[in-house]
Design a protein around this motif. Structure first.
Motif, mmCIF file in Angstrom:
data_model
loop_
_atom_site.group_PDB
_atom_site.id
_atom_site.type_symbol
_atom_site.label_atom_id
_atom_site.label_comp_id
_atom_site.label_asym_id
_atom_site.label_seq_id
_atom_site.Cartn_x
_atom_site.Cartn_y
_atom_site.Cartn_z
ATOM 1 N N ALA A 76 0.594 -1.206 0.097
ATOM 2 C CA ALA A 76 0.150 0.061 0.150
ATOM 3 C C ALA A 76 0.995 0.959 0.107
ATOM 4 N N GLN A 77 1.920 1.256 0.888
ATOM 5 C CA GLN A 77 2.587 2.407 0.777
ATOM 6 C C GLN A 77 3.495 2.552 -0.203
ATOM 7 N N LEU A 78 3.837 1.503 -1.204
ATOM 8 C CA LEU A 78 4.688 1.615 -2.469
ATOM 9 C C LEU A 78 3.796 1.957 -3.422
ATOM 10 N N VAL A 79 2.566 1.524 -3.432
ATOM 11 C CA VAL A 79 1.609 2.051 -4.493
ATOM 12 C C VAL A 79 1.457 3.502 -4.425
ATOM 13 N N ASP A 96 10.123 -5.698 -8.805
ATOM 14 C CA ASP A 96 10.565 -6.941 -8.506
ATOM 15 C C ASP A 96 9.589 -7.588 -7.440
ATOM 16 N N ARG A 97 8.788 -8.322 -8.001
ATOM 17 C CA ARG A 97 7.674 -9.062 -7.198
ATOM 18 C C ARG A 97 6.277 -7.948 -7.082
ATOM 19 N N TYR A 98 5.095 -8.212 -7.069
ATOM 20 C CA TYR A 98 4.203 -7.390 -6.592
ATOM 21 C C TYR A 98 2.897 -8.451 -6.149
ATOM 22 N N ALA A 99 1.650 -8.045 -6.461
ATOM 23 C CA ALA A 99 0.676 -8.495 -5.616
ATOM 24 C C ALA A 99 0.389 -10.112 -6.056
ATOM 25 N N ASP A 100 0.791 -10.572 -7.202
ATOM 26 C CA ASP A 100 0.760 -11.867 -7.509
ATOM 27 C C ASP A 100 1.508 -12.733 -6.591
ATOM 28 N N SER A 101 2.488 -12.212 -6.059
ATOM 29 C CA SER A 101 3.282 -13.002 -4.883
ATOM 30 C C SER A 101 2.493 -13.269 -3.799
ATOM 31 N N THR A 102 1.368 -12.393 -3.493
ATOM 32 C CA THR A 102 0.670 -12.697 -2.379
ATOM 33 C C THR A 102 -0.324 -13.943 -2.471
ATOM 34 N N ARG A 118 -7.905 -11.217 -2.288
ATOM 35 C CA ARG A 118 -8.250 -10.328 -3.317
ATOM 36 C C ARG A 118 -8.878 -9.229 -2.587
ATOM 37 N N VAL A 119 -9.801 -9.079 -1.654
ATOM 38 C CA VAL A 119 -10.221 -8.007 -0.975
ATOM 39 C C VAL A 119 -9.318 -7.190 -0.468
ATOM 40 N N ILE A 120 -8.222 -7.818 0.238
ATOM 41 C CA ILE A 120 -7.151 -7.216 0.972
ATOM 42 C C ILE A 120 -6.109 -6.521 -0.028
ATOM 43 N N THR A 121 -6.167 -7.245 -1.063
ATOM 44 C CA THR A 121 -5.244 -6.635 -2.293
ATOM 45 C C THR A 121 -5.761 -5.575 -3.001
ATOM 46 N N GLU A 122 -7.047 -5.398 -3.161
ATOM 47 C CA GLU A 122 -7.866 -4.381 -3.716
ATOM 48 C C GLU A 122 -7.599 -2.990 -3.063
ATOM 49 N N VAL A 123 -7.538 -3.335 -1.528
ATOM 50 C CA VAL A 123 -7.763 -2.360 -0.538
ATOM 51 C C VAL A 123 -6.138 -1.604 -0.554
#
Length: 225
Positions: A76-79, A96-102, A118-123
């Protein structure tokens, strides 16, 4: 819709993601494109502090939910601080890596509910997805051996090499993660570009460059701005 180009690198441990992300960044920079290179978790002052907690081998008691939320907090901070603002200028972000890794590591690897993730990642991301994701394919055992050898060389005075809390998990876990990446690619084949990581670094870098070139039409080089 962002104006720039967002490129991410994914794959098992030891696949060479960091090397290829840096090679692409350097080539784009040399070609005169506005580009930044970042990583997950990390990339910001706050994100790097969270990274230290996440990868520390001593933190074996960390609960899966804690792990998920820490990764998402760093994301969230990075985005917010780096990725979205730079894309808004029409620049290129290589990550180098992003949400797919989660989804791969905490979802398929740890068996957590994918819909919850998906909900957490969307937030955390506000729905921001990469334009192109490179998946560097390598057998998980070979990849882990690469990382172990790099760590051993580092201990003998070579280049610094990381061996973290997630690397140290058992082989079955890493195989579940790889299976997760395969499933993610099936869901969005238009975004993913899978490449064999068990080949010379220069050849792999050239294949990556040729995949990126068609997307560069949307980016204005620095010299013409």
């Amino acid at each position: 819709m962002h104006r720039g180009l967002f490129i991410t690198f994914e794959g098992p441990e030891g696949a060479g993601k960091s090397t290829q992300a840096r090679r692409l960044y350097e080539r784009l920079q040399a070609a005169g494109y506005p580009v930044i290179l970042t990583r997950e978790p990390g990339g910001t002052r706050i994100g790097e502090l969270i990274r230290r907690i996440l990868i520390d081998l001593r933190h074996t008691e960390m609960a899966p939910t804690t792990e998920i939320l820490l990764f998402s907090a760093a994301r969230a901070q990075l985005v917010s601080e780096l990725i979205r603002p730079y894309l808004a200028t029409g620049g290129i972000v290589v990550c180098d890596r992003y949400a797919d890794s989660t989804f791969a590591y905490q979802g398929y690897g740890l068996g957590r509910d994918l819909e919850e993730l998906r909900v957490i990642t969307e937030v955390a991301t506000g729905g921001l997805k990469p334009d192109l994701t490179f998946y560097l394919q390598i057998d998980v055992e070979i990849g882990l051996q690469r990382k172990q050898h790099a760590r051993e060389r580092s201990e003998r005075g070579g280049q610094p090499a990381e061996w973290n809390r997630l690397d140290a998990r058992d082989l079955a876990y890493h195989r579940r993660v790889m299976h997760g990446f395969v499933e993610l690619m099936k869901q969005e084949p238009e975004r993913w570009h899978a490449l064999d990581a068990d080949q010379p670094v220069d050849e792999l870098a050239e294949q990556i460059w040729h995949a990126v070139m068609p997307l560069l039409d949307r980016i204005t080089p620095l010299a013409t701005r």
